[in-house]
Every structure is written in structure tokens, then in C-alpha cells.
Motif scaffolding. Structure first.
Motif, PDB file in Angstrom:
ATOM      1  N   LEU A 210       0.848  -1.235   0.035  1.00  0.00           N
ATOM      2  CA  LEU A 210      -0.052   0.051  -0.154  1.00  0.00           C
ATOM      3  C   LEU A 210       0.784   1.151  -0.043  1.00  0.00           C
ATOM      4  O   LEU A 210       0.506   2.153  -0.684  1.00  0.00           O
ATOM      5  N   SER A 211       2.057   1.326   0.794  1.00  0.00           N
ATOM      6  CA  SER A 211       2.794   2.269   0.710  1.00  0.00           C
ATOM      7  C   SER A 211       3.545   2.690  -0.710  1.00  0.00           C
ATOM      8  O   SER A 211       3.744   3.639  -0.979  1.00  0.00           O
ATOM      9  N   LEU A 212       3.978   1.671  -1.204  1.00  0.00           N
ATOM     10  CA  LEU A 212       4.206   1.728  -2.827  1.00  0.00           C
ATOM     11  C   LEU A 212       3.409   2.231  -3.518  1.00  0.00           C
ATOM     12  O   LEU A 212       3.657   3.195  -4.427  1.00  0.00           O
ATOM     13  N   ILE A 213       2.092   1.699  -3.433  1.00  0.00           N
ATOM     14  CA  ILE A 213       0.938   2.222  -4.524  1.00  0.00           C
ATOM     15  C   ILE A 213       0.767   3.792  -4.067  1.00  0.00           C
ATOM     16  O   ILE A 213       0.554   4.513  -4.956  1.00  0.00           O
ATOM     17  N   TRP A 214       0.833   4.202  -2.516  1.00  0.00           N
ATOM     18  CA  TRP A 214       0.680   5.455  -2.251  1.00  0.00           C
ATOM     19  C   TRP A 214       1.881   6.368  -3.209  1.00  0.00           C
ATOM     20  O   TRP A 214       1.492   7.560  -3.392  1.00  0.00           O
ATOM     21  N   GLY A 215       2.892   5.665  -2.979  1.00  0.00           N
ATOM     22  CA  GLY A 215       4.142   6.408  -3.591  1.00  0.00           C
ATOM     23  C   GLY A 215       4.083   6.768  -4.966  1.00  0.00           C
ATOM     24  O   GLY A 215       4.371   7.817  -5.591  1.00  0.00           O
TER      25      GLY A 215
ATOM     26  N   ALA B  44      -1.505  18.433  -2.188  1.00  0.00           N
ATOM     27  CA  ALA B  44      -2.466  18.036  -0.868  1.00  0.00           C
ATOM     28  C   ALA B  44      -1.833  17.087   0.003  1.00  0.00           C
ATOM     29  O   ALA B  44      -1.697  17.295   1.194  1.00  0.00           O
ATOM     30  N   ALA B  45      -1.104  16.074  -0.467  1.00  0.00           N
ATOM     31  CA  ALA B  45      -0.452  14.941   0.060  1.00  0.00           C
ATOM     32  C   ALA B  45       0.873  15.640   1.080  1.00  0.00           C
ATOM     33  O   ALA B  45       1.092  15.075   2.309  1.00  0.00           O
TER      34      ALA B  45
ATOM     35  N   ALA C 186       8.541  16.879  -6.934  1.00  0.00           N
ATOM     36  CA  ALA C 186       9.795  16.498  -6.866  1.00  0.00           C
ATOM     37  C   ALA C 186      10.130  15.876  -5.356  1.00  0.00           C
ATOM     38  O   ALA C 186      10.835  14.762  -5.485  1.00  0.00           O
ATOM     39  N   LYS C 187       9.510  16.153  -4.446  1.00  0.00           N
ATOM     40  CA  LYS C 187       9.450  15.496  -3.192  1.00  0.00           C
ATOM     41  C   LYS C 187       8.907  14.186  -3.434  1.00  0.00           C
ATOM     42  O   LYS C 187       9.173  13.044  -2.859  1.00  0.00           O
ATOM     43  N   ALA C 188       7.674  14.123  -4.204  1.00  0.00           N
ATOM     44  CA  ALA C 188       7.132  12.726  -4.278  1.00  0.00           C
ATOM     45  C   ALA C 188       8.271  11.533  -5.031  1.00  0.00           C
ATOM     46  O   ALA C 188       8.368  10.760  -4.770  1.00  0.00           O
ATOM     47  N   VAL C 189       9.018  12.351  -6.090  1.00  0.00           N
ATOM     48  CA  VAL C 189       9.938  11.332  -6.833  1.00  0.00           C
ATOM     49  C   VAL C 189      10.925  11.058  -5.739  1.00  0.00           C
ATOM     50  O   VAL C 189      11.373   9.687  -5.697  1.00  0.00           O
ATOM     51  N   GLY C 190      11.375  11.842  -4.959  1.00  0.00           N
ATOM     52  CA  GLY C 190      12.458  11.573  -3.928  1.00  0.00           C
ATOM     53  C   GLY C 190      11.939  10.481  -2.930  1.00  0.00           C
ATOM     54  O   GLY C 190      12.821   9.831  -2.764  1.00  0.00           O
ATOM     55  N   ASP C 191      10.744  10.690  -2.589  1.00  0.00           N
ATOM     56  CA  ASP C 191      10.279   9.657  -1.605  1.00  0.00           C
ATOM     57  C   ASP C 191      10.053   8.398  -2.217  1.00  0.00           C
ATOM     58  O   ASP C 191      10.218   7.336  -1.725  1.00  0.00           O
TER      59      ASP C 191
END
Length: 346
Positions: free
Chosen positions: A4-9, A22-23, A40-45
Motif C-alpha cells: 500500500l505504501s508503494l502504491i501511494w508513493g 495536498a499530500a 519533486a518531493k514525491a519522486v524523491g520519496d
């Protein structure tokens, strides 16, 4: 790593920009007042979820990862761009290159041309990893792009790469490939390590009294081999380009005992900045190389060179190769194309 964490990422990376905003509402990284872009933050995470940034992969795996990332997260080369694979003379003999022209263009005709050197820490990167970027620049700027597959380390350590790009530059001006390249209609450029090689080439050309191109295009370039900048220290754990990976690159690239202040590796320290052609520099505020870009722009300007510096304070390293998921990457490609077109119109 949970499913689930990967799907959210993945959702934050591949979904609309509004979802990422929003996230991360109220939870964005800030470095020296520069707030990271939510995408960019999402890609890094996501990178943090997929790999241990403290564990370096095998060299061939790292090379595959870069090519794969480009395919997955960069918009494709425009379908109507004409491409042709050729060979050009380099340091070690004939090497692969790829030529791009806008739809209906003539690959071989004399025309405004960008000679492009890809990034990848001097040890990885290829015609594949930067295929999309070269195609987009060719189409949007209305020019020919020649992407050259220069020698990589550790098979060829410094100064092989600077020698290689100098060799192909001179060969093109001497008529190699029948491409009708002339210095007056040529700009040289690259990203990251390719930006380093571009800047090093300008040092070589000026110091040797060789013909200069019309301009230089430096996309988040590495130009200071001392690696002691404030941005490098502050962003040492940035997932897209952590310091441990930079050190890994340099361990592969530099011979033991190499002087890191050699201007062919550290163009910022060159005493031949004056007289260089106009420069276009892009820097990202969450890229460890942020200070490199700013310092080089200032040094060139102080030496009397015309410089256009474009900054994206929220962006990470390689964001212009992540145009499928980072909108500002598309904007930066467009701005680069405008500069290229403007230089050739002069």
C-alpha cells in the motif's frame, strides 16, 4: 516496504500535481529558505522506497537503472522528430552518436546545431537515457541535435572523457560524418556530468586558441571538484543525488591522486573564463549542485561572459529528465529551447 505504501508513493508521482500538493501540505522540505516542489518531493520519496541510498549497486545495474528511469518517468521523444544513428571519431576510435532534426529536416545539411553530452556521473548515461531530452530540444528549438556517446569510467578514467569530447568537437568542425558543422552555428551543451564536460571543453578551447562555438548550455552542471559547497553539505542525503553516490561516481572516474582543482575537472577554477561564448545555466535549489550552477554563472559573468541563469528553487537533480511526472521539467525544457533558438537568431 508495504504494498500500500508503494502504491501511494506511485500515486503521488504519477498522479496530478494537485494530489502531491495536498499530500505534502505543510510537510515540504526547506533548505536555506528554498521549499521543495511537491512533485519533486514525491519522486524523491519514491526513490527512497525503491532503493537504499546508502548502498551502491553494481556498475552495470546502475547503468540499467538510469536508462530505465528515463523510459518510465520522462515524456518520450516526439514522434515527428527525425533521428539517425551514426558514428563519429572519438578518442578511442569511432563511437556512437545520434542525430535529431525537426520533422521534414535534413539530417546532413548545414544548420544550427547543438552538440549534446549526457549526464550520468561520468560512469553511466547513454544515447538511450537522454533520447527524450534531445528530441524535445530539437523539436522545440527547431534545430539539429547531435548526441555523442562519450567514453565512460571506470573503463576510461579522467582525463579520457574531456579528451574524447575535445576530439569529437574538432572532428565535427573538420567535417566528420559529412554533417556540415561550423563553429558559428554550433552550441555545445549537456546536463550534470555532461555540463561538466561542456564547461571543461570551453576551458580547453580558449586555452588552446581553438575555434569557439556560438554558445554553451549547462544544465545543473558539476563544475567544482572540491565538493565543499554549502548546498552539497545541506543536501547530502537528497535521494536523487546523495553525496555517497557522488563519491561513488568520483571513485570510478578519477585516478588515484588526481588533483581535483584541475580546471578540466573543475572548470569553475579555470583561468580562461574570459572570452568564452554566451552561457545558459539551469540550477535546482534541492540539487546538491545548486551552488555549482550559481557560482559558475557568477564567475563567467565576472569574466565578461554573457550569462542567462535560470533557477528552480524547488527542484531536484535531473528534473528535466522527469518531464512525465514533474511539470517544471517541461517548463525548463521549453525555456532552454527558447534560449537556443534566440542564440541562433543572432
Amino acid at each position: 516496504m508495504g504494498k500500500l505504501s508503494l502504491i501511494w508513493g506511485l500515486a503521488k508521482v504519477l498522479g496530478p500535481e494537485a494530489l502531491a500538493k495536498a499530500a505534502y501540505s505543510g510537510k515540504l522540505d526547506v533548505v536555506d529558505g528554498r521549499v521543495i516542489d511537491p512533485k519533486a518531493k514525491a519522486v524523491g520519496d519514491l526513490v527512497m522506497q525503491l532503493r537504499d541510498i546508502d548502498a551502491m549497486p553494481a556498475l552495470e545495474e546502475s547503468r540499467r537503472q538510469l536508462d530505465t528511469m528515463a523510459v518510465k518517468f520522462d515524456l518520450p521523444c516526439p514522434d515527428d522528430v527525425v533521428t539517425r544513428d551514426i558514428t563519429l571519431p572519438g578518442l578511442t576510435g569511432d563511437r556512437a552518436a545520434r542525430v535529431y532534426v525537426p520533422a521534414g529536416g535534413d539530417v546532413m545539411a548545414a544548420q544550427p546545431t547543438l552538440l549534446f553530452f549526457h549526464g550520468g556521473g561520468w560512469v553511466q548515461g547513454s544515447l538511450t537515457s537522454h533520447h527524450s531530452m534531445c528530441g524535445k530540444l530539437a523539436k522545440q528549438a527547431g534545430i539539429r541535435v547531435i548526441s555523442y556517446d562519450y567514453v565512460l569510467a571506470p573503463e576510461h578514467k579522467f582525463p579520457a572523457a574531456p579528451d574524447d569530447v575535445l576530439t569529437v568537437y574538432q572532428a565535427l568542425l573538420d567535417g566528420a560524418g559529412g554533417l556540415n558543422v561550423v563553429a558559428e552555428s554550433l552550441i555545445v551543451g549537456g546536463d550534470s556530468a555532461g555540463g561538466n564536460l561542456t564547461a571543461g571543453l570551453m576551458h580547453d578551447l580558449v586555452s588552446r586558441g581553438l575555434p569557439l562555438p556560438k554558445g554553451q548550455m549547462l544544465i545543473y552542471p558539476a563544475v567544482d571538484g572540491r565538493m565543499n559547497s554549502a548546498s552539497l553539505a545541506a543536501l547530502a542525503r537528497q535521494p536523487l543525488l546523495p553525496k555517497i553516490r557522488i563519491d561513488w561516481f568520483l571513485d570510478h572516474y578519477l585516478p588515484e591522486g588526481q588533483d581535483r582543482e584541475d580546471p578540466r575537472f573543475s572548470p569553475l577554477l579555470s583561468d580562461h573564463l574570459a572570452g568564452q561564448p554566451p552561457a545558459f545555466i539551469i540550477a535546482g535549489g534541492h540539487d546538491p549542485l545548486w551552488d555549482d550552477g550559481l557560482a559558475y554563472a557568477q564567475a563567467l559573468s565576472d569574466a565578461g561572459v554573457d550569462v542567462q541563469l535560470v533557477t528552480y528553487e524547488g527542484q531536484v537533480h535531473a528534473f528535466m529528465s522527469l518531464t512525465k511526472v514533474i511539470p517544471q521539467g517541461r517548463e525548463a525544457i521549453a525555456k532552454t529551447a527558447v534560449w537556443l533558438k534566440g542564440q541562433f537568431a543572432k
